[in-house]
Write a protein that holds these residues in place. Structure first.
Motif, PDB file in Angstrom:
ATOM      1  N   MET A   1      22.458   9.055 -18.633  1.00 29.46           N
ATOM      2  CA  MET A   1      21.009   9.148 -18.587  1.00 29.46           C
ATOM      3  C   MET A   1      20.472   8.025 -17.714  1.00 29.46           C
ATOM      4  SD  MET A   1      18.530   9.525 -21.826  1.00 29.46           S
ATOM      5  CE  MET A   1      16.856   9.035 -21.720  1.00 29.46           C
ATOM      6  N   LYS A   2      19.455   8.341 -16.925  1.00 29.18           N
ATOM      7  CA  LYS A   2      18.873   7.354 -16.015  1.00 29.18           C
ATOM      8  C   LYS A   2      17.997   6.354 -16.755  1.00 29.18           C
ATOM      9  CE  LYS A   2      18.636   9.469 -11.534  1.00 29.18           C
ATOM     10  NZ  LYS A   2      17.781   9.730 -10.415  1.00 29.18           N
ATOM     11  N   ASP A   3      18.002   5.177 -16.245  1.00 31.04           N
ATOM     12  CA  ASP A   3      17.114   4.136 -16.761  1.00 31.04           C
ATOM     13  C   ASP A   3      15.672   4.539 -16.446  1.00 31.04           C
ATOM     14  OD1 ASP A   3      17.067   0.519 -16.216  1.00 31.04           O
ATOM     15  OD2 ASP A   3      15.733   1.795 -17.365  1.00 31.04           O
ATOM     16  N   LYS A   4      14.750   4.196 -17.319  1.00 29.44           N
ATOM     17  CA  LYS A   4      13.336   4.526 -17.114  1.00 29.44           C
ATOM     18  C   LYS A   4      12.816   3.964 -15.791  1.00 29.44           C
ATOM     19  CE  LYS A   4       8.872   4.524 -19.353  1.00 29.44           C
ATOM     20  NZ  LYS A   4       8.088   4.186 -20.504  1.00 29.44           N
ATOM     21  N   ALA A   5      13.319   2.799 -15.385  1.00 30.97           N
ATOM     22  CA  ALA A   5      12.882   2.185 -14.126  1.00 30.97           C
ATOM     23  C   ALA A   5      13.287   3.020 -12.926  1.00 30.97           C
ATOM     24  CB  ALA A   5      13.457   0.774 -14.006  1.00 30.97           C
ATOM     25  N   ASP A   6      14.311   3.871 -13.071  1.00 31.37           N
ATOM     26  CA  ASP A   6      14.787   4.707 -11.962  1.00 31.37           C
ATOM     27  C   ASP A   6      14.014   6.020 -11.843  1.00 31.37           C
ATOM     28  OD1 ASP A   6      18.248   3.826 -12.564  1.00 31.37           O
ATOM     29  OD2 ASP A   6      16.728   2.813 -11.374  1.00 31.37           O
ATOM     30  N   SER A   7      13.006   6.238 -12.677  1.00 32.00           N
ATOM     31  CA  SER A   7      12.306   7.519 -12.684  1.00 32.00           C
ATOM     32  C   SER A   7      11.365   7.701 -11.493  1.00 32.00           C
ATOM     33  CB  SER A   7      11.529   7.696 -13.990  1.00 32.00           C
ATOM     34  OG  SER A   7      10.501   6.719 -14.085  1.00 32.00           O
ATOM     35  N   HIS A   8      11.070   6.643 -10.783  1.00 35.87           N
ATOM     36  CA  HIS A   8      10.188   6.748  -9.622  1.00 35.87           C
ATOM     37  C   HIS A   8      11.019   6.822  -8.347  1.00 35.87           C
ATOM     38  CE1 HIS A   8       6.629   6.033 -12.016  1.00 35.87           C
ATOM     39  NE2 HIS A   8       7.284   5.063 -12.620  1.00 35.87           N
ATOM     40  N   PRO A   9      10.724   7.786  -7.479  1.00 33.77           N
ATOM     41  CA  PRO A   9      11.553   7.960  -6.283  1.00 33.77           C
ATOM     42  C   PRO A   9      11.359   6.867  -5.227  1.00 33.77           C
ATOM     43  CG  PRO A   9       9.746   9.522  -6.276  1.00 33.77           C
ATOM     44  CD  PRO A   9       9.706   8.799  -7.595  1.00 33.77           C
ATOM     45  N   LEU A  10      10.285   6.094  -5.315  1.00 31.15           N
ATOM     46  CA  LEU A  10      10.017   5.032  -4.339  1.00 31.15           C
ATOM     47  C   LEU A  10       9.913   3.686  -5.039  1.00 31.15           C
ATOM     48  CD1 LEU A  10       7.219   6.620  -2.117  1.00 31.15           C
ATOM     49  CD2 LEU A  10       9.593   6.230  -1.473  1.00 31.15           C
ATOM     50  N   SER A  11      10.456   2.689  -4.404  1.00 30.86           N
ATOM     51  CA  SER A  11      10.275   1.335  -4.924  1.00 30.86           C
ATOM     52  C   SER A  11       8.845   0.889  -4.627  1.00 30.86           C
ATOM     53  CB  SER A  11      11.258   0.383  -4.244  1.00 30.86           C
ATOM     54  OG  SER A  11      10.921   0.221  -2.869  1.00 30.86           O
ATOM     55  N   ASP A  12       8.424  -0.153  -5.299  1.00 30.47           N
ATOM     56  CA  ASP A  12       7.100  -0.722  -5.016  1.00 30.47           C
ATOM     57  C   ASP A  12       7.011  -1.149  -3.558  1.00 30.47           C
ATOM     58  OD1 ASP A  12       6.291  -0.339  -7.641  1.00 30.47           O
ATOM     59  OD2 ASP A  12       6.591  -2.431  -8.225  1.00 30.47           O
ATOM     60  N   LEU A  13       8.083  -1.723  -3.036  1.00 31.87           N
ATOM     61  CA  LEU A  13       8.087  -2.193  -1.650  1.00 31.87           C
ATOM     62  C   LEU A  13       7.938  -1.031  -0.670  1.00 31.87           C
ATOM     63  CD1 LEU A  13       8.300  -4.657   0.181  1.00 31.87           C
ATOM     64  CD2 LEU A  13      10.803  -4.412   0.094  1.00 31.87           C
ATOM     65  N   ALA A  14       8.651   0.064  -0.899  1.00 31.84           N
ATOM     66  CA  ALA A  14       8.522   1.245  -0.028  1.00 31.84           C
ATOM     67  C   ALA A  14       7.108   1.802  -0.104  1.00 31.84           C
ATOM     68  CB  ALA A  14       9.543   2.312  -0.416  1.00 31.84           C
ATOM     69  N   TYR A  15       6.574   1.875  -1.307  1.00 31.07           N
ATOM     70  CA  TYR A  15       5.209   2.365  -1.490  1.00 31.07           C
ATOM     71  C   TYR A  15       4.211   1.482  -0.734  1.00 31.07           C
ATOM     72  CZ  TYR A  15       0.896   3.880  -3.705  1.00 31.07           C
ATOM     73  OH  TYR A  15      -0.374   4.353  -3.917  1.00 31.07           O
ATOM     74  N   ASP A  16       4.421   0.171  -0.801  1.00 27.89           N
ATOM     75  CA  ASP A  16       3.530  -0.764  -0.092  1.00 27.89           C
ATOM     76  C   ASP A  16       3.547  -0.498   1.406  1.00 27.89           C
ATOM     77  OD1 ASP A  16       3.029  -1.911  -2.561  1.00 27.89           O
ATOM     78  OD2 ASP A  16       4.317  -3.656  -2.207  1.00 27.89           O
ATOM     79  N   TRP A  17       4.741  -0.300   1.969  1.00 25.75           N
ATOM     80  CA  TRP A  17       4.833  -0.028   3.415  1.00 25.75           C
ATOM     81  C   TRP A  17       4.163   1.296   3.770  1.00 25.75           C
ATOM     82  CZ3 TRP A  17       5.357  -3.531   6.806  1.00 25.75           C
ATOM     83  CH2 TRP A  17       6.130  -4.665   6.563  1.00 25.75           C
ATOM     84  N   ILE A  18       4.362   2.304   2.942  1.00 22.24           N
ATOM     85  CA  ILE A  18       3.731   3.607   3.206  1.00 22.24           C
ATOM     86  C   ILE A  18       2.216   3.485   3.149  1.00 22.24           C
ATOM     87  CG2 ILE A  18       3.411   5.927   2.258  1.00 22.24           C
ATOM     88  CD1 ILE A  18       6.431   5.766   1.444  1.00 22.24           C
ATOM     89  N   THR A  19       1.714   2.752   2.168  1.00 29.02           N
ATOM     90  CA  THR A  19       0.270   2.561   2.035  1.00 29.02           C
ATOM     91  C   THR A  19      -0.290   1.797   3.230  1.00 29.02           C
ATOM     92  OG1 THR A  19       0.459   2.611  -0.366  1.00 29.02           O
ATOM     93  CG2 THR A  19      -1.547   1.650   0.543  1.00 29.02           C
ATOM     94  N   LEU A  20       0.410   0.741   3.638  1.00 28.06           N
ATOM     95  CA  LEU A  20      -0.027  -0.017   4.809  1.00 28.06           C
ATOM     96  C   LEU A  20      -0.074   0.879   6.042  1.00 28.06           C
ATOM     97  CD1 LEU A  20       0.623  -3.514   5.936  1.00 28.06           C
ATOM     98  CD2 LEU A  20       1.465  -1.732   7.446  1.00 28.06           C
ATOM     99  N   MET A  21       0.953   1.703   6.214  1.00 29.86           N
ATOM    100  CA  MET A  21       0.994   2.590   7.373  1.00 29.86           C
ATOM    101  C   MET A  21      -0.143   3.616   7.344  1.00 29.86           C
ATOM    102  SD  MET A  21       5.121   3.065   7.649  1.00 29.86           S
ATOM    103  CE  MET A  21       5.003   4.385   8.841  1.00 29.86           C
ATOM    104  N   GLN A  22      -0.440   4.134   6.173  1.00 31.52           N
ATOM    105  CA  GLN A  22      -1.547   5.076   6.052  1.00 31.52           C
ATOM    106  C   GLN A  22      -2.865   4.408   6.439  1.00 31.52           C
ATOM    107  OE1 GLN A  22      -2.378   6.444   2.077  1.00 31.52           O
ATOM    108  NE2 GLN A  22      -3.784   8.014   2.787  1.00 31.52           N
ATOM    109  N   ASN A  23      -3.070   3.192   5.959  1.00 32.54           N
ATOM    110  CA  ASN A  23      -4.306   2.468   6.279  1.00 32.54           C
ATOM    111  C   ASN A  23      -4.411   2.172   7.770  1.00 32.54           C
ATOM    112  OD1 ASN A  23      -5.164   2.463   3.608  1.00 32.54           O
ATOM    113  ND2 ASN A  23      -4.195   0.505   3.158  1.00 32.54           N
TER     114      ASN A  23
END
Length: 82
Positions: free
Chosen positions: A1-23
């Motif tokens: 069974m996966k750890d609860k922390a692994d339930s998100h497909p993107l890390s916070d760091l990846a999400y931050d880069w995607i958000t920066l790129m969108q902006n």
């Protein structure tokens, strides 16, 4: 069974880069309009400044893409230690 922390497909760091790129991408669209407005107002000084800002953000967007790829490939950043 996966750890609860692994339930998100993107890390916070990846999400931050995607958000920066969108902006940055949204800003480029806005700067294009600002350039047109400066041209319509016959203001080459304003047009030049808006182009300068546009070009800087465009370069930063290109660099951000490289960082995002590195993060997604696991070459940059790491999972927080528990």
């Amino acid at each position: 069974m996966k750890d609860k922390a692994d339930s998100h497909p993107l890390s916070d760091l990846a999400y931050d880069w995607i958000t920066l790129m969108q902006n940055k991408a949204q800003a480029l669209v806005a700067y294009d309009q600002y350039i047109k407005d400066a041209q319509a107002a016959n203001s080459p000084e304003c047009e030049a400044f808006f182009r300068k800002v546009h070009d800087a953000d465009k370069a930063q967007l290109e660099e951000a893409k490289q960082h995002l790829v590195a993060v997604l490939q696991g070459k940059m950043g790491s999972s927080p230690k528990k």
